[in-house]
Design an enzyme around this catalytic site. Structure first.
Site, PDB file in Angstrom:
ATOM      1  N   HIS A  70       0.823  -1.209   0.000  1.00 27.53           N
ATOM      2  CA  HIS A  70       0.000   0.000   0.000  1.00 27.53           C
ATOM      3  C   HIS A  70       0.854   1.255   0.000  1.00 27.53           C
ATOM      4  CE1 HIS A  70      -3.850   1.994   1.850  1.00 27.53           C
ATOM      5  NE2 HIS A  70      -3.148   2.875   1.193  1.00 27.53           N
ATOM      6  N   ASP A 161      -8.978   3.042  -2.504  1.00 27.58           N
ATOM      7  CA  ASP A 161      -8.307   3.669  -1.363  1.00 27.58           C
ATOM      8  C   ASP A 161      -8.291   5.197  -1.470  1.00 27.58           C
ATOM      9  OD1 ASP A 161      -6.753   3.484   1.122  1.00 27.58           O
ATOM     10  OD2 ASP A 161      -5.264   4.527  -0.088  1.00 27.58           O
ATOM     11  N   ASP A 280       1.283   2.885   3.500  1.00 19.78           N
ATOM     12  CA  ASP A 280       0.383   3.989   3.130  1.00 19.78           C
ATOM     13  C   ASP A 280       1.198   5.276   2.901  1.00 19.78           C
ATOM     14  OD1 ASP A 280      -1.871   5.330   2.384  1.00 19.78           O
ATOM     15  OD2 ASP A 280      -2.768   5.455   4.365  1.00 19.78           O
ATOM     16  N   PRO A 294      -4.674  14.710   3.572  1.00 14.60           N
ATOM     17  CA  PRO A 294      -4.264  13.756   4.602  1.00 14.60           C
ATOM     18  C   PRO A 294      -3.097  12.895   4.134  1.00 14.60           C
ATOM     19  CG  PRO A 294      -6.158  12.898   3.414  1.00 14.60           C
ATOM     20  CD  PRO A 294      -5.821  14.229   2.783  1.00 14.60           C
ATOM     21  N   GLY A 295      -2.222  12.510   5.056  1.00 14.67           N
ATOM     22  CA  GLY A 295      -1.200  11.538   4.684  1.00 14.67           C
ATOM     23  C   GLY A 295       0.190  11.867   5.156  1.00 14.67           C
TER      24      GLY A 295
HETATM   25  O1  DOR Z   1      -3.896   9.659   4.767  1.00 12.47           O
HETATM   26  C1  DOR Z   1      -4.200   9.144   3.699  1.00 12.47           C
HETATM   27  N1  DOR Z   1      -3.696   9.592   2.539  1.00 12.47           N
HETATM   28  N2  DOR Z   1      -5.085   8.160   3.694  1.00 12.47           N
HETATM   29  C2  DOR Z   1      -5.587   7.677   2.541  1.00 12.47           C
HETATM   30  O2  DOR Z   1      -6.367   6.774   2.597  1.00 12.47           O
HETATM   31  C3  DOR Z   1      -5.224   8.273   1.253  1.00 12.47           C
HETATM   32  C4  DOR Z   1      -3.902   8.887   1.319  1.00 12.47           C
HETATM   33  C5  DOR Z   1      -3.580   9.770   0.153  1.00 12.47           C
HETATM   34  O3  DOR Z   1      -3.858   9.381  -0.996  1.00 12.47           O
HETATM   35  O4  DOR Z   1      -3.027  10.845   0.360  1.00 12.47           O
HETATM   36 ZN    ZN Z   2      -6.633   4.504   2.667  1.00 14.27          ZN
END
Ligand code: DOR
Ligand code: ZN
Length: 397
Positions: A70, A161, A280, A294-295
């Protein structure tokens, strides 16, 4: 070309041995244990053979390379966040030789043509082995199923996702299709426990199978444990950041949880209820983070984060290898993820005890979005080998 790695501790999911191994034509051709004198003699002989290149790994641990089920490589459409080359170079630095990249690109990976073109381009780079995930629904909109049949020659992994599929009828149809056509569905569940509970019910009803991405709550784990105990075909992953910290106010989906959740997730990994760690890896630009994307960009420090938490909580390196190499290899149907004669020589030299501080400035990834800049970690990837070829080496400053 023959390559001999000597003077190492070899650790995989099932064993720990002192010695080394020989690589021929990209495969592990011979494992030599040196706790007995025969092994020492054999090693000595190989090390002085003319056409064999030797790496002395004294003080280091040799492990199977990591496999990430992932990550987000952002190609096509978001190359300012990451691209196939920067993401894969970062992955090799992190010890990963095989990746599955998510479908939330622009355009979305929902067509055979796009999948084919990404894979062709990636092969041309000759960096990681890439699996490109296809979208479950057209445009990731959750309304109509994507062209599974068309995409199946290019992938056996499908996920929306980033987005949750709220329409139960669509989810049911996807599970049915996966069962008939034999592919995997990776679920993004938000709200987490509610969607996981719904989907477990669907798996039971349809006798299907699902993989849950990035679980973060003890309550989710409890649902999955109960489902597995019933014999349902369910698997799941957890991210390095949900193990490394709790209660952090940093935008990521799912959010950082509580201390109790982290302890439960670690126990879940140790006991095998959680199948694997997947990064992720979600690179974003500074501006996009400011706007609320997010991320976390994590692939090049994921091992250090996991190793640190595992050492602090008494989980061993065999478990780390199981959840970062063996389990994802098995999930992808790859004959790799172990140190075994005959397998492709996708290997790492790591220093399990090297202490350093995460520095986002040093990231190869275009995404510097990681809340652990400056955090002390233990364990560093020193060399990444793919099919016998050195793909990354860490040079001490
Ligand atoms: O924090 C996240 N970022 N969660 C996700 O499910 C998608 C991802 C993104 O694509 O930036
Ligand atoms: Zn996700």
């Amino acid at each position: 070309m023959k390559l001999l790695i000597k003077n190492v501790k070899m650790v995989d999911a099932f064993s720990s041995k002192d010695g080394g191994l020989l690589i021929e034509n990209g495969r592990i051709s011979r494992i030599i244990e040196t706790h007995k004198s025969e092994g020492q003699e054999a090693m000595q002989q190989l090390a002085t053979t003319d056409d064999i290149e030797v790496i002395d790994g004294k003080g280091l641990t040799l492990m199977p390379a990591f496999i990430d089920l992932h990550c987000h490589l952002r190609y096509p459409g978001f190359e300012y966040k990451e691209d196939l080359e920067s993401g894969q170079r970062a992955a090799l630095k992190g010890g990963y030789t095989t990746l599955a990249a998510m479908a939330n690109t622009k355009p979305v990976c929902d067509s055979p043509e796009l999948l084919n073109s990404i894979l062709t381009r990636s092969r041309g780079l000759n960096l990681c082995d890439l699996h490109q995930v296809g979208a479950i629904t057209k445009g990731l909109e959750g309304k109509a199923l994507a062209d599974f049949k068309g995409m199946l020659p290019y992938t056996r992994l499908f996920s929306d996702d980033g987005n949750t599929i709220f329409d139960e009828a669509i989810m049911k149809a996807a599970i049915e299709a996966a069962k008939v056509m034999d592919f995997k569905i990776l679920v993004h569940a938000q709200p987490e426990t509610e969607i996981i509970a719904r989907d477990i019910k669907l798996v039971e009803e349809l006798k299907g199978s699902l993989h849950f991405c990035h679980i973060s709550k003890e309550a989710s784990l409890d649902l999955i444990k109960a489902a597995k105990a019933k014999g349902l075909n369910i698997s799941c992953e957890v991210t390095p950041h949900h193990l490394f910290a709790y209660g952090l106010d940093y935008k990521v989906n799912p959010s950082f949880r509580g201390e109790g959740d982290v302890k439960a997730l670690l126990k879940g990994l140790e006991e095998g209820h959680i199948d694997m760690v997947a990064t992720d890896h979600a690179p974003h630009s500074h501006e996009d983070k400011e706007k609320g994307s997010p991320g976390i960009s994590s692939i090049e420090v994921a091992f250090s984060m996991v190793n640190t938490v595992f050492q602090e909580n008494g989980l061993n390196t065999n478990t780390l290898s199981r959840v970062m190499s063996y389990a994802p290899a098995k999930f992808l149907g790859l004959n790799s993820g172990l140190i075994k004669e005959g397998l492709e020589a996708n290997l790492l030299l790591v220093n399990l005890d090297e202490a350093y501080k995460i520095s986002t400035e040093d990231f190869i990834s275009k995404g510097k979005n990681n809340p652990f800049d400056g955090a002390a970690v233990k364990g560093r990837v020193k060399m990444t080998i793919k099919r016998g070829q050195m793909m990354f080496q860490h040079i001490n400053q």
